[in-house]
Design a protein around this motif. Structure first.
Motif, PDB file in Angstrom:
ATOM      1  N   PRO A 165       0.800  -1.228   0.000  1.00 17.43           N
ATOM      2  CA  PRO A 165       0.000   0.000   0.000  1.00 17.43           C
ATOM      3  C   PRO A 165       0.837   1.285   0.000  1.00 17.43           C
ATOM      4  N   GLY A 166       2.024   1.273   0.587  1.00 19.96           N
ATOM      5  CA  GLY A 166       2.887   2.449   0.602  1.00 19.96           C
ATOM      6  C   GLY A 166       3.759   2.591  -0.627  1.00 19.96           C
ATOM      7  N   TYR A 167       3.598   1.674  -1.578  1.00 17.14           N
ATOM      8  CA  TYR A 167       4.430   1.704  -2.783  1.00 17.14           C
ATOM      9  C   TYR A 167       4.229   3.003  -3.573  1.00 17.14           C
ATOM     10  N   SER A 168       3.085   3.628  -3.420  1.00 13.06           N
ATOM     11  CA  SER A 168       2.797   4.854  -4.179  1.00 13.06           C
ATOM     12  C   SER A 168       3.803   5.968  -3.867  1.00 13.06           C
ATOM     13  N   GLN A 169       4.554   5.833  -2.780  1.00 14.48           N
ATOM     14  CA  GLN A 169       5.580   6.827  -2.454  1.00 14.48           C
ATOM     15  C   GLN A 169       6.847   6.646  -3.289  1.00 14.48           C
ATOM     16  N   LEU A 170       6.885   5.563  -4.084  1.00 16.22           N
ATOM     17  CA  LEU A 170       8.042   5.309  -4.939  1.00 16.22           C
ATOM     18  C   LEU A 170       7.678   5.539  -6.401  1.00 16.22           C
ATOM     19  N   LYS A 171       8.594   6.115  -7.159  1.00 15.48           N
ATOM     20  CA  LYS A 171       8.379   6.289  -8.590  1.00 15.48           C
ATOM     21  C   LYS A 171       8.732   5.022  -9.348  1.00 15.48           C
ATOM     22  N   ASP A 172       9.759   4.324  -8.858  1.00 17.51           N
ATOM     23  CA  ASP A 172      10.274   3.186  -9.596  1.00 17.51           C
ATOM     24  C   ASP A 172      10.938   2.213  -8.637  1.00 17.51           C
ATOM     25  N   LEU A 173      11.061   0.967  -9.080  1.00 23.37           N
ATOM     26  CA  LEU A 173      11.754  -0.074  -8.331  1.00 23.37           C
ATOM     27  C   LEU A 173      12.662  -0.791  -9.333  1.00 23.37           C
ATOM     28  N   THR A 174      13.900  -0.347  -9.414  1.00 20.30           N
ATOM     29  CA  THR A 174      14.851  -0.873 -10.384  1.00 20.30           C
ATOM     30  C   THR A 174      15.593  -2.080  -9.819  1.00 20.30           C
ATOM     31  N   VAL A 175      16.476  -2.637 -10.624  1.00 20.13           N
ATOM     32  CA  VAL A 175      17.315  -3.741 -10.186  1.00 20.13           C
ATOM     33  C   VAL A 175      18.758  -3.247 -10.119  1.00 20.13           C
ATOM     34  N   ASP A 176      19.375  -3.408  -8.964  1.00 19.15           N
ATOM     35  CA  ASP A 176      20.799  -3.133  -8.732  1.00 19.15           C
ATOM     36  C   ASP A 176      21.240  -1.681  -8.870  1.00 19.15           C
ATOM     37  N   ALA A 177      20.346  -0.752  -9.036  1.00 14.80           N
ATOM     38  CA  ALA A 177      20.768   0.650  -9.145  1.00 14.80           C
ATOM     39  C   ALA A 177      19.649   1.543  -8.647  1.00 14.80           C
ATOM     40  N   PRO A 214      14.883  11.370  -4.469  1.00 10.99           N
ATOM     41  CA  PRO A 214      13.851  10.810  -3.581  1.00 10.99           C
ATOM     42  C   PRO A 214      12.773  10.051  -4.351  1.00 10.99           C
ATOM     43  N   ALA A 215      12.153   9.117  -3.661  1.00 11.25           N
ATOM     44  CA  ALA A 215      11.020   8.321  -4.155  1.00 11.25           C
ATOM     45  C   ALA A 215      11.452   7.238  -5.146  1.00 11.25           C
ATOM     46  N   ASN A 216      12.628   6.699  -4.955  1.00 12.16           N
ATOM     47  CA  ASN A 216      13.108   5.609  -5.788  1.00 12.16           C
ATOM     48  C   ASN A 216      13.510   4.427  -4.922  1.00 12.16           C
ATOM     49  N   GLY A 217      13.525   3.258  -5.555  1.00 10.19           N
ATOM     50  CA  GLY A 217      13.949   2.059  -4.845  1.00 10.19           C
ATOM     51  C   GLY A 217      14.615   1.097  -5.788  1.00 10.19           C
ATOM     52  N   SER A 218      15.279   0.117  -5.211  1.00 13.61           N
ATOM     53  CA  SER A 218      15.884  -0.924  -6.030  1.00 13.61           C
ATOM     54  C   SER A 218      15.895  -2.241  -5.273  1.00 13.61           C
ATOM     55  N   VAL A 219      15.972  -3.308  -6.053  1.00 14.92           N
ATOM     56  CA  VAL A 219      16.077  -4.664  -5.548  1.00 14.92           C
ATOM     57  C   VAL A 219      17.413  -5.203  -6.024  1.00 14.92           C
ATOM     58  N   SER A 220      18.244  -5.633  -5.093  1.00 15.11           N
ATOM     59  CA  SER A 220      19.539  -6.207  -5.451  1.00 15.11           C
ATOM     60  C   SER A 220      19.593  -7.653  -4.983  1.00 15.11           C
ATOM     61  N   GLN A 276      16.828 -20.583  -0.029  1.00 15.85           N
ATOM     62  CA  GLN A 276      16.550 -19.224   0.432  1.00 15.85           C
ATOM     63  C   GLN A 276      17.177 -18.248  -0.549  1.00 15.85           C
ATOM     64  N   HIS A 277      16.349 -17.424  -1.161  1.00 13.88           N
ATOM     65  CA  HIS A 277      16.834 -16.324  -1.995  1.00 13.88           C
ATOM     66  C   HIS A 277      16.905 -15.090  -1.110  1.00 13.88           C
ATOM     67  N   ASN A 278      17.971 -14.334  -1.248  1.00 13.62           N
ATOM     68  CA  ASN A 278      18.149 -13.122  -0.454  1.00 13.62           C
ATOM     69  C   ASN A 278      18.244 -11.913  -1.370  1.00 13.62           C
ATOM     70  N   PHE A 279      17.665 -10.819  -0.905  1.00 14.28           N
ATOM     71  CA  PHE A 279      17.670  -9.567  -1.645  1.00 14.28           C
ATOM     72  C   PHE A 279      17.946  -8.433  -0.673  1.00 14.28           C
ATOM     73  N   THR A 280      18.611  -7.409  -1.155  1.00 15.43           N
ATOM     74  CA  THR A 280      18.715  -6.174  -0.403  1.00 15.43           C
ATOM     75  C   THR A 280      17.859  -5.146  -1.127  1.00 15.43           C
ATOM     76  N   LEU A 281      16.939  -4.556  -0.392  1.00 15.57           N
ATOM     77  CA  LEU A 281      16.079  -3.515  -0.950  1.00 15.57           C
ATOM     78  C   LEU A 281      16.612  -2.163  -0.497  1.00 15.57           C
ATOM     79  N   TYR A 282      16.650  -1.221  -1.412  1.00 12.48           N
ATOM     80  CA  TYR A 282      17.067   0.144  -1.090  1.00 12.48           C
ATOM     81  C   TYR A 282      15.925   1.086  -1.443  1.00 12.48           C
ATOM     82  N   PHE A 283      15.667   2.025  -0.538  1.00 13.44           N
ATOM     83  CA  PHE A 283      14.626   3.025  -0.756  1.00 13.44           C
ATOM     84  C   PHE A 283      15.233   4.402  -0.503  1.00 13.44           C
ATOM     85  N   VAL A 284      14.993   5.335  -1.422  1.00 12.74           N
ATOM     86  CA  VAL A 284      15.495   6.703  -1.273  1.00 12.74           C
ATOM     87  C   VAL A 284      14.304   7.606  -0.986  1.00 12.74           C
TER      88      VAL A 284
END
Length: 144
Positions: free
Chosen positions: A15-27, A32-38, A60-68
């Motif tokens: 539900p809070g995803y609307s605060q993000l413009k995009d969710l990229t991979v590795d970058a 502000p309002a960006n995120g990534s999945v690594s 187990q798959h592991n990911f690091t999520l980054y939110f700006v």
């Protein structure tokens, strides 16, 4: 659909995803309002073989999520809003996992678990941006 694709699509239902413009991979865009999945790799937790030769592997798959998010220096209100978003996200992941509303990754949905842990501020700059990270893990069974 790959594990990475499943994770990205599912995260967009937060539900809070609307605060993000995009969710990229590795970058992550330093705006502000960006995120990534690594992807942080796959761990084979266990492997069991029955007397018929069938193999069940727990992975187990592991990911690091980054939110700006915006956070001006010495801005306690913005910092608290960002922290509440991060905590809310982690609570949502737990609730989704317990209710089995996460994507199916393996062969036994009842034996799957998704966890979002160790949410923290990764760093902040003088330009008013803060980067937050969360460790996401997906544990599931595959039969061979």
């Amino acid at each position: 659909m790959t594990t990475l694709e499943k994770v990205r699509e599912w995260l967009k239902t937060y539900p809070g995803y609307s605060q993000l413009k995009d969710l990229t991979v590795d970058a992550t865009d330093p705006q502000p309002a960006n995120g990534s999945v690594s992807p942080a790799g796959l761990i084979e937790i266990s492997r069991k073989r029955d007397i018929l030769g069938n193999v069940i592997v727990t992975n187990q798959h592991n990911f690091t999520l980054y939110f700006v998010f915006p956070k001006a220096p010495d801005d306690d209100i913005g910092a608290e809003e960002n922290a509440q978003w991060l905590l809310g996200f982690q609570d949502w992941v737990q609730a989704q996992s317990c209710a089995q509303k996460t994507p199916t990754f393996g062969d036994n949905k009842r034996r799957e678990s998704v966890k979002a842990q160790n949410g923290t501020m990764y760093g902040a700059d003088a330009d008013g941006c803060a980067v937050y990270s969360v460790q996401l893990s997906v544990e599931y069974e595959k039969s061979y």
